[in-house]
Design a protein around this motif. Structure first.
Motif, mmCIF file in Angstrom:
data_model
loop_
_atom_site.group_PDB
_atom_site.id
_atom_site.type_symbol
_atom_site.label_atom_id
_atom_site.label_comp_id
_atom_site.label_asym_id
_atom_site.label_seq_id
_atom_site.Cartn_x
_atom_site.Cartn_y
_atom_site.Cartn_z
ATOM 1 N N GLU A 204 -11.973 7.501 -3.063
ATOM 2 C CA GLU A 204 -11.186 8.653 -3.500
ATOM 3 C C GLU A 204 -11.311 9.812 -2.524
ATOM 4 O O GLU A 204 -10.333 10.523 -2.256
ATOM 5 N N SER A 205 -12.509 10.005 -1.946
ATOM 6 C CA SER A 205 -12.673 11.093 -0.981
ATOM 7 C C SER A 205 -11.879 10.817 0.291
ATOM 8 O O SER A 205 -11.394 11.745 0.950
ATOM 9 N N LEU A 206 -11.708 9.538 0.666
ATOM 10 C CA LEU A 206 -10.892 9.197 1.831
ATOM 11 C C LEU A 206 -9.412 9.419 1.538
ATOM 12 O O LEU A 206 -8.649 9.861 2.411
ATOM 13 N N LEU A 207 -9.020 9.138 0.322
ATOM 14 C CA LEU A 207 -7.623 9.369 -0.068
ATOM 15 C C LEU A 207 -7.263 10.841 -0.005
ATOM 16 O O LEU A 207 -6.105 11.209 0.255
ATOM 17 N N ALA A 208 -8.247 11.698 -0.236
ATOM 18 C CA ALA A 208 -7.985 13.137 -0.223
ATOM 19 C C ALA A 208 -7.721 13.665 1.182
ATOM 20 O O ALA A 208 -7.185 14.774 1.334
ATOM 21 N N ASP A 209 -8.089 12.883 2.199
ATOM 22 C CA ASP A 209 -7.844 13.298 3.591
ATOM 23 C C ASP A 209 -6.441 12.870 3.989
ATOM 24 O O ASP A 209 -6.192 11.708 4.315
ATOM 25 N N GLU A 210 -5.492 13.808 3.969
ATOM 26 C CA GLU A 210 -4.081 13.487 4.239
ATOM 27 C C GLU A 210 -3.854 12.981 5.654
ATOM 28 O O GLU A 210 -2.885 12.245 5.906
ATOM 29 N N SER A 211 -4.728 13.339 6.587
ATOM 30 C CA SER A 211 -4.538 12.916 7.974
ATOM 31 C C SER A 211 -4.695 11.405 8.144
ATOM 32 O O SER A 211 -4.231 10.851 9.143
ATOM 33 N N LEU A 212 -5.317 10.745 7.162
ATOM 34 C CA LEU A 212 -5.518 9.303 7.259
ATOM 35 C C LEU A 212 -4.309 8.509 6.767
ATOM 36 O O LEU A 212 -4.186 7.318 7.069
ATOM 37 N N GLY A 213 -3.445 9.145 6.036
ATOM 38 C CA GLY A 213 -2.223 8.476 5.573
ATOM 39 C C GLY A 213 -2.492 7.260 4.704
ATOM 40 O O GLY A 213 -1.773 6.254 4.806
ATOM 41 N N LEU A 214 -3.484 7.308 3.850
ATOM 42 C CA LEU A 214 -3.814 6.192 2.976
ATOM 43 C C LEU A 214 -2.980 6.227 1.698
ATOM 44 O O LEU A 214 -2.669 7.300 1.166
ATOM 45 N N ARG A 215 -2.634 5.044 1.208
ATOM 46 C CA ARG A 215 -1.867 4.951 -0.037
ATOM 47 C C ARG A 215 -2.456 3.822 -0.890
ATOM 48 O O ARG A 215 -2.746 2.736 -0.378
ATOM 49 N N VAL A 216 -2.634 4.072 -2.179
ATOM 50 C CA VAL A 216 -3.206 3.082 -3.089
ATOM 51 C C VAL A 216 -2.115 2.136 -3.572
ATOM 52 O O VAL A 216 -1.111 2.563 -4.122
ATOM 53 N N LEU A 217 -2.335 0.846 -3.334
ATOM 54 C CA LEU A 217 -1.412 -0.166 -3.851
ATOM 55 C C LEU A 217 -1.979 -0.823 -5.113
ATOM 56 O O LEU A 217 -1.229 -1.115 -6.052
ATOM 57 N N VAL A 218 -3.288 -1.081 -5.107
ATOM 58 C CA VAL A 218 -3.965 -1.651 -6.274
ATOM 59 C C VAL A 218 -5.236 -0.827 -6.509
ATOM 60 O O VAL A 218 -6.134 -0.844 -5.663
ATOM 61 N N PRO A 219 -5.335 -0.091 -7.626
ATOM 62 C CA PRO A 219 -6.518 0.751 -7.847
ATOM 63 C C PRO A 219 -7.773 -0.040 -8.236
ATOM 64 O O PRO A 219 -8.888 0.484 -8.160
ATOM 65 N N GLY A 220 -7.584 -1.283 -8.638
ATOM 66 C CA GLY A 220 -8.733 -2.068 -9.080
ATOM 67 C C GLY A 220 -9.175 -1.662 -10.472
ATOM 68 O O GLY A 220 -8.462 -0.953 -11.190
ATOM 69 N N PRO A 221 -10.358 -2.087 -10.896
ATOM 70 C CA PRO A 221 -10.863 -1.728 -12.228
ATOM 71 C C PRO A 221 -11.012 -0.223 -12.372
ATOM 72 O O PRO A 221 -11.096 0.512 -11.383
ATOM 73 N N GLN A 222 -11.071 0.242 -13.611
ATOM 74 C CA GLN A 222 -11.206 1.667 -13.876
ATOM 75 C C GLN A 222 -12.481 2.207 -13.229
ATOM 76 O O GLN A 222 -13.564 1.658 -13.389
#
Length: 518
Positions: A5-23
Motif C-alpha cells: 500500500e505504501s508503494l501504491l501511494a507513490d504516484e511516480s511508480l505508476g502502480l495499479r492494483v489488478l487483484v487485491p488478494g485477501p483482505q
C-alpha cells in the motif's frame, strides 16, 4: 517494514492494483523485491518478497503454474511489468491470481523495475534509520529513567511510549517488580519463576488464561535474575518491537544489578547487627544506631524471630527478601539478616504477646506460598525493652527455630519456652560449653564408630527416641533385640554409663542435645 500500500501511494511508480488478494494483504509488510523470469522461482524467492516479472516464462509454463510456484514461496504478491510488445497484463494471469488469492499489481511500461527497486531501497533505508534513531532516543530515555531512580516501572513507561504492549517484570522469586497493561495472578507469577530456574530458560511460556508470553531475560551478574514479560507470543511481535524489548531488558539488567547491590549492603549491615548483639562489649553501643538506620526504634519494645526450612537444606536464596517484604506490607519496621542456616528478623513490637503467634502463622503461610514444596518454620524469641537485652531473645529464637527445623512434623511456630526444660537449660550455655558437655560423654562412642564403622551413636539415639523400649527400638533399627542389647552393652563398656539407669540416660540425652545445639 514497508507495505504494498505504501508503494501504491507513490504516484511516480505508476502502480495499479489488478487483484487485491485477501483482505488486508496490501497492508502486510514486504521484505524486499525480487525480479525473475524463471518458470519456478520458489527456490529463490524469500517469504514476503514482491515478485517483479515481464512474463517471459509464459512459453514454458502457464500462468496458473507460475502463480502456484510464487504462492508456494509465500511471496507478498506479483508486479507485472508492461512492455511495448505486451501493453496489457494477460487475462489468464489476472484470473490465476484471483483464484489463488495472490495480490497482482501492474506497472507502466514507462517505469523500469529499477525505479521500483530504488523506491524500496529508499524506504528500507529510511525505516532502518528511523529504527536506529528511535533506539538511540529510547536508550537515552531509559538511561535517564534508571539514573533518576525510576526503577523497573520507569523502564516500562519509556517502552510503552512507542509500543502499546502488555508488559511485566518478574524476578526469579516470582515477585512482580513492575507491570503495565497486564494483571497476573500468583499462579502465573510462579510459572514465570519456575521457568527462570530452568537451564536454559525458555523464551516463551504458556501463562494459561493470559495466553502465551514472550520472555526477555534480565541478568545482573552472569545469571538470570528476572525477565521482561510481554503478553504476546514472539510470532506476533514485529522486529521493531522485539528490538525494543531486547533493549529494555538490557537496561533492566542495570536496575536489577543496582537493586542487588543495595540488598547486599543492607544484608551485610543487618548481619553485622547480629554480631554486635551476640558479641556484646564495646560493639553493643553501636546497636541503637544500626537499628535506627533500618527504621526500627531502639528505645521501644523489640522482638526477635528466626525462620528457616525443615530439613538439612535450611535456607534458600531470597528468603530474607520475602521475610522483609512481608513485614513491609504489614507496616512493621524490621531488620532482616540472612545467616548460613536461618534468617533472623529484629522488629519493633508494640502489640501484646498473644498477637505474635497469629502474625507468625501468617508469615509462615506467605513464605510457604513463595517457596512451594518447602516447609518453613519460625522460632519466637520473645520481647524485650530496648537493645541491651536483645542477646537472650536472639539466642532463644534461633534455638527454637533449630529445634523445629530438625523435626519431620509438628507445629511450624514455637516459642523457646515450649521446647522443654532441657533446652532452656542448654540454651543458656555457649557453644564451647555445649561441645565440652557432648564430647565428655559421646567421644568414646564416636571414636569406636569411626574406627570400626559401627552404629553405636545411631543406636543410642534410637533407644532414647523410643523411650527405652527394647522391641520397638530393635524394630526401628531393623536389628534383632539381642543385637541391640550387645550394642548398648558396648556403650556401657566404653562410657561407664548404663542407658538402662535413669541418671545415665539423662546424661546421654543431654549430651546428644548439646551436640545438636553446639
Amino acid at each position: 517494514m514497508f507495505t504494498v500500500e505504501s508503494l501504491l501511494a507513490d504516484e511516480s511508480l505508476g502502480l495499479r492494483v489488478l487483484v487485491p488478494g485477501p483482505q488486508g494483504a496490501l497492508e502486510e509488510p514486504v521484505a524486499w523485491v525480487h525480479n525473475t523470469e524463471l518458470p519456478d522461482p520458489s527456490r529463490y524467492v524469500r517469504r514476503r518478497e514482491l515478485v517483479l516479472t515481464n512474463g517471459l516464462w509464459d512459453d514454458q509454463i502457464g500462468a496458473a503454474g507460475f502463480v502456484a510456484n510464487v504462492q508456494r514461496a509465500q511471496a507478498a504478491g506479483i508486479v507485472f511489468g508492461l512492455r511495448p510488445e505486451r501493453p496489457a497484463t494477460p487475462g489468464e494471469l489476472v484470473a490465476a491470481c484471483r483464484d489463488a488469492g495472490v495480490p497482482l499489481l501492474e506497472i507502466s511500461a514507462t517505469v523500469p523495475f529499477t525505479a521500483l527497486s530504488e523506491a524500496v531501497a529508499t524506504r528500507y533505508a529510511e525505516e532502518r534509520q528511523g529504527a536506529l534513531v528511535g533506539m538511540v532516543r529510547r536508550g537515552e530515555a531509559l538511561a535517564t529513567a534508571i539514573s533518576r531512580g525510576a526503577g523497573a516501572s520507569g523502564v516500562l513507561r519509556v517502552l510503552r511510549r512507542d509500543h502499546e504492549l502488555p508488559l511485566a517484570v518478574i524476578d526469579r522469586m516470582g515477585r512482580l517488580l513492575a507491570s503495565a497493561g497486564v494483571e497476573l495472578d500468583a499462579g502465573q507469577l510462579h510459572t514465570v519463576a519456575a521457568g527462570l530456574t530452568r537451564r536454559p530458560p525458555p523464551l516463551e511460556l504458556d501463562l494459561g488464561g493470559a495466553g502465551r508470553a514472550a520472555l526477555y531475560l534480565v541478568g545482573a551478574v552472569g545469571d538470570v535474575d528476572a525477565a521482561l514479560i510481554c503478553l504476546r507470543p514472539v510470532r506476533e511481535l514485529t522486529r521493531v518491537e522485539q528490538d525494543a524489548l531486547d533493549q529494555a531488558a538490557r537496561f533492566l539488567s542495570l536496575e536489577v544489578a543496582r537493586q542487588q547491590a543495595v540488598q547486599a549492603i543492607e544484608l551485610r549491615f543487618a548481619s553485622e547487627l547480629l554480631e554486635m548483639v551476640l558479641s556484646g562489649g564495646s560493639r553493643a553501643a553501636e546497636v541503637p544506631g544500626r537499628l535506627r538506620a533500618f527504621g526500627v526504634d531502639p528505645e521501644g519494645p523489640l522482638a526477635v524471630w528466626t525462620m528457616a526450612f525443615r530439613g538439612p537444606d535450611a535456607t534458600l536464596p531470597g528468603l530474607a527478601e520475602v521475610v522483609g517484604e512481608f513485614f513491609l506490607a504489614t507496616g512493621v519496621p524490621v531488620v532482616v539478616a540472612a545467616g548460613s542456616q536461618d534468617v533472623v528478623a529484629v522488629l519493633s513490637w508494640r502489640h501484646g504477646e498473644g498477637e505474635a503467634a497469629p502474625l507468625a502463622e501468617r508469615l509462615v503461610s506467605a513464605v510457604a506460598e513463595r517457596f512451594p514444596g518447602r516447609r518453613p518454620v519460625l522460632g519466637l524469641g520473645g520481647v524485650v525493652q530496648g537493645p541491651a537485652g536483645l542477646r537472650e531473645p536472639l539466642v532463644r529464637s534461633r534455638e527454637s527455630c533449630r529445634a523445629l527445623r530438625r523435626g519431620e512434623d509438628g507445629p511450624a511456630v514455637r516459642t523457646y519456652a515450649e521446647l522443654g526444660t532441657h533446652r532452656l537449660l542448654l540454651g543458656t550455655q555457649d557453644a564451647d560449653t555445649l561441645r565440652t558437655l557432648a564430647d565428655g560423654v559421646l567421644a568414646p562412642i564416636r571414636g569406636h564408630d569411626t574406627r570400626r564403622g559401627g552404629e553405636l551413636e545411631t543406636t543410642l539415639r534410637a533407644f532414647l527416641d523410643h523411650d527405652g523400649h527394647w522391641q520397638v527400638t530393635a524394630a526401628a533399627l531393623r536389628v534383632h533385640v539381642n543385637t541391640l542389647r550387645n550394642r548398648l552393652a558396648k556403650i556401657t563398656e566404653l562410657t561407664g554409663r548404663d542407658a538402662a539407669r535413669t541418671a545415665d540416660r539423662v546424661d546421654f540425652f543431654l549430651a546428644l542435645q548439646a551436640s545438636d545445639m553446639a
